[in-house]
Scaffold this motif. Structure first.
Motif, PDB file in Angstrom:
ATOM      1  N   ASN A   1      -1.531   6.258  -0.378  1.00  0.00           N
ATOM      2  CA  ASN A   1      -2.509   5.346   0.217  1.00  0.00           C
ATOM      3  C   ASN A   1      -1.869   3.999   0.579  1.00  0.00           C
ATOM      4  N   MET A   2      -0.692   4.095   1.149  1.00  0.00           N
ATOM      5  CA  MET A   2       0.093   2.890   1.464  1.00  0.00           C
ATOM      6  C   MET A   2       1.018   3.187   2.648  1.00  0.00           C
ATOM      7  N   ALA A   3       1.263   2.186   3.477  1.00  0.00           N
ATOM      8  CA  ALA A   3       2.219   2.381   4.579  1.00  0.00           C
ATOM      9  C   ALA A   3       3.624   2.535   4.002  1.00  0.00           C
ATOM     10  N   ILE A   4       4.511   3.227   4.763  1.00  0.00           N
ATOM     11  CA  ILE A   4       5.879   3.461   4.284  1.00  0.00           C
ATOM     12  C   ILE A   4       6.560   2.126   3.915  1.00  0.00           C
ATOM     13  N   LYS A   5       6.392   1.134   4.816  1.00  0.00           N
ATOM     14  CA  LYS A   5       7.086  -0.144   4.539  1.00  0.00           C
ATOM     15  C   LYS A   5       6.561  -0.790   3.258  1.00  0.00           C
ATOM     16  N   ASP A   6       5.284  -0.574   2.941  1.00  0.00           N
ATOM     17  CA  ASP A   6       4.734  -1.131   1.687  1.00  0.00           C
ATOM     18  C   ASP A   6       5.234  -0.351   0.471  1.00  0.00           C
ATOM     19  N   ILE A   7       5.426   0.963   0.635  1.00  0.00           N
ATOM     20  CA  ILE A   7       5.978   1.763  -0.481  1.00  0.00           C
ATOM     21  C   ILE A   7       7.387   1.255  -0.798  1.00  0.00           C
ATOM     22  N   PHE A   8       8.187   1.043   0.259  1.00  0.00           N
ATOM     23  CA  PHE A   8       9.550   0.527   0.059  1.00  0.00           C
ATOM     24  C   PHE A   8       9.491  -0.845  -0.636  1.00  0.00           C
ATOM     25  N   ALA A   9       8.575  -1.711  -0.140  1.00  0.00           N
ATOM     26  CA  ALA A   9       8.525  -3.083  -0.668  1.00  0.00           C
ATOM     27  C   ALA A   9       8.027  -3.103  -2.109  1.00  0.00           C
ATOM     28  N   THR A  10       7.057  -2.261  -2.423  1.00  0.00           N
ATOM     29  CA  THR A  10       6.453  -2.296  -3.761  1.00  0.00           C
ATOM     30  C   THR A  10       7.265  -1.506  -4.778  1.00  0.00           C
ATOM     31  N   HIS A  11       7.678  -0.273  -4.397  1.00  0.00           N
ATOM     32  CA  HIS A  11       8.311   0.622  -5.383  1.00  0.00           C
ATOM     33  C   HIS A  11       9.805   0.854  -5.154  1.00  0.00           C
ATOM     34  N   GLY A  12      10.297   0.475  -3.984  1.00  0.00           N
ATOM     35  CA  GLY A  12      11.719   0.674  -3.696  1.00  0.00           C
ATOM     36  C   GLY A  12      12.007   2.015  -3.033  1.00  0.00           C
ATOM     37  N   GLU A  13      13.238   2.134  -2.495  1.00  0.00           N
ATOM     38  CA  GLU A  13      13.592   3.339  -1.725  1.00  0.00           C
ATOM     39  C   GLU A  13      13.645   4.588  -2.606  1.00  0.00           C
ATOM     40  N   GLU A  14      14.189   4.463  -3.832  1.00  0.00           N
ATOM     41  CA  GLU A  14      14.319   5.638  -4.696  1.00  0.00           C
ATOM     42  C   GLU A  14      12.968   6.325  -4.903  1.00  0.00           C
ATOM     43  N   TYR A  15      11.957   5.493  -5.137  1.00  0.00           N
ATOM     44  CA  TYR A  15      10.599   6.018  -5.349  1.00  0.00           C
ATOM     45  C   TYR A  15      10.129   6.763  -4.098  1.00  0.00           C
ATOM     46  N   PHE A  16      10.386   6.162  -2.927  1.00  0.00           N
ATOM     47  CA  PHE A  16      10.011   6.820  -1.666  1.00  0.00           C
ATOM     48  C   PHE A  16      10.711   8.176  -1.546  1.00  0.00           C
ATOM     49  N   ARG A  17      12.003   8.212  -1.902  1.00  0.00           N
ATOM     50  CA  ARG A  17      12.771   9.466  -1.784  1.00  0.00           C
ATOM     51  C   ARG A  17      12.211  10.546  -2.711  1.00  0.00           C
TER      52      ARG A  17
ATOM     53  N   ASP B   1       0.690  24.333  13.969  1.00  0.00           N
ATOM     54  CA  ASP B   1       0.202  23.238  13.133  1.00  0.00           C
ATOM     55  C   ASP B   1       1.293  22.177  13.013  1.00  0.00           C
ATOM     56  N   GLU B   2       0.866  20.943  12.806  1.00  0.00           N
ATOM     57  CA  GLU B   2       1.814  19.838  12.729  1.00  0.00           C
ATOM     58  C   GLU B   2       1.813  19.281  11.311  1.00  0.00           C
ATOM     59  N   VAL B   3       2.997  19.177  10.732  1.00  0.00           N
ATOM     60  CA  VAL B   3       3.087  18.567   9.401  1.00  0.00           C
ATOM     61  C   VAL B   3       4.062  17.406   9.492  1.00  0.00           C
ATOM     62  N   ASP B   4       3.615  16.223   9.086  1.00  0.00           N
ATOM     63  CA  ASP B   4       4.489  15.055   9.122  1.00  0.00           C
ATOM     64  C   ASP B   4       4.699  14.594   7.688  1.00  0.00           C
ATOM     65  N   ILE B   5       5.934  14.690   7.224  1.00  0.00           N
ATOM     66  CA  ILE B   5       6.190  14.406   5.800  1.00  0.00           C
ATOM     67  C   ILE B   5       5.889  12.941   5.477  1.00  0.00           C
ATOM     68  N   ASP B   6       6.275  12.036   6.374  1.00  0.00           N
ATOM     69  CA  ASP B   6       5.943  10.615   6.147  1.00  0.00           C
ATOM     70  C   ASP B   6       4.425  10.429   6.028  1.00  0.00           C
ATOM     71  N   ALA B   7       3.680  11.104   6.915  1.00  0.00           N
ATOM     72  CA  ALA B   7       2.211  10.965   6.880  1.00  0.00           C
ATOM     73  C   ALA B   7       1.644  11.512   5.566  1.00  0.00           C
ATOM     74  N   MET B   8       2.261  12.586   5.057  1.00  0.00           N
ATOM     75  CA  MET B   8       1.809  13.135   3.759  1.00  0.00           C
ATOM     76  C   MET B   8       1.988  12.088   2.656  1.00  0.00           C
ATOM     77  N   ILE B   9       3.149  11.404   2.706  1.00  0.00           N
ATOM     78  CA  ILE B   9       3.440  10.394   1.672  1.00  0.00           C
ATOM     79  C   ILE B   9       2.467   9.216   1.788  1.00  0.00           C
ATOM     80  N   VAL B  10       2.244   8.778   3.030  1.00  0.00           N
ATOM     81  CA  VAL B  10       1.321   7.653   3.254  1.00  0.00           C
ATOM     82  C   VAL B  10      -0.061   8.000   2.694  1.00  0.00           C
ATOM     83  N   LYS B  11      -0.484   9.246   2.928  1.00  0.00           N
ATOM     84  CA  LYS B  11      -1.808   9.671   2.453  1.00  0.00           C
ATOM     85  C   LYS B  11      -1.832   9.731   0.917  1.00  0.00           C
ATOM     86  N   ASP B  12      -0.800  10.355   0.355  1.00  0.00           N
ATOM     87  CA  ASP B  12      -0.729  10.484  -1.121  1.00  0.00           C
ATOM     88  C   ASP B  12      -0.764   9.118  -1.798  1.00  0.00           C
TER      89      ASP B  12
END
Ligand code: S3P
Length: 261
Positions: free
Chosen positions: A127-143, A114-125
């Motif tokens: 509902n935003m692209a990684i770059k939008d999470i960084f832009a909207t909430h900042g890196e700390e939130y992404f971490r 099975d394949e698990v992609d942590i970035d993809a899990m975050i994007v799904k949770d």
């Protein structure tokens, strides 16, 4: 016309035979994998396409159904094989563009893991692209999302886990990944990394920094974290995907042998 009872009796017998043969098939798959593992033989040889090996396959009036069934059998066989290889998950770490997603997909195809992609899990949770999470909430939130996603993997089995390039900077992530997996570090030179990532604008950390100097510097800052977290290190420069994955599997088998001593 035959009696329905008689036909059903024959069908029952048939099912028994199928079950017996499938059991044998899967045992043979297990035996093949154990033989390869013990003998240090290449693990991932491309399987000959089943249809080519079975004469008359195409002539059946049930060709479509048979293809479906054989695909399932093939997948089951690969899974039995991969269970003989590892009883742990494989977590892939390394700099952006080190090849984590590509290696993960290859192992999934070859070993039906099975394949698990942590970035993809975050994007799904989110509902935003990684770059939008960084832009909207900042890196700390992404971490924070990244750490939470890793915690949620605690029941994960028979999987290849692709971690984002910054995941192992937090010690708690390494601790949690180690509980469920062996950690494989994929490496590549800054030049190779640049060639692999330069067309994408999906990595906020590299946007506006798409050059060898920046990559080199960030890589140097992260190098100790990567090496400390890794159970196994695989260089990926100028190697085929098959070579990389064979090396990775061999290294994990060796690690297991050393641990058992
Ligand atoms: C990051 C790597 C990315 C993604 C995010 C941050 C990093 O994942 O998690 O953009 O800090 O190195 P990939 O390594 O899969 O590109």
């Amino acid at each position: 016309m035959r009696e329905l009872n008689e036909i059903n009796r024959e069908l029952d017998l048939n099912n028994q035979k199928i079950l017996e043969l499938l059991n044998q098939h899967l045992s043979l798959k297990a035996e093949i994998m154990k033989t390869k593992k013990e003998g240090g033989l290449p693990i991932l040889e491309e399987l000959a396409v089943l249809e080519e090996r079975i004469p008359g396959f195409q002539d059946s009036p049930y060709e479509v159904e048979l293809r479906e069934i054989f695909h399932k059998i093939q997948q089951a066989g690969k899974r039995v094989g991969s269970k003989c290889l590892f009883d742990f998950n494989i977590a892939l770490i390394g700099f952006m563009g080190a090849g984590k997603s590509t290696v993960s997909r290859y192992l999934k195809n070859m070993l039906a893991m099975d394949e698990v992609d942590i970035d993809a899990m975050i994007v799904k949770d989110q509902n935003m692209a990684i770059k939008d999470i960084f832009a909207t909430h900042g890196e700390e939130y992404f971490r924070k999302c990244e750490s939470e996603a890793i915690i949620r993997l605690k029941d994960c089995r028979q999987s290849v886990i692709s971690c984002g390039g910054g995941a192992v900077i937090r010690e708690e992530n390494v601790t949690n990944l180690k509980k469920i997996s062996r950690i494989v570090l994929l490496t590549a030179t800054p030049e190779t990394i640049l060639s692999r990532v330069k067309e994408s604008d999906e990595r906020p950390i590299l946007n506006g920094n798409m050059n060898v100097e920046f990559i080199k510097e960030l890589m140097a800052k992260r190098a100790d974290y990567y090496r400390k977290a890794a159970d196994v290190i695989i260089e990926t420069d100028s190697k085929s995907m098959n070579q990389i994955c064979e090396e990775l599997i061999k290294a994990l088998i060796l690690l297991e042998k050393q641990e058992k001593k």
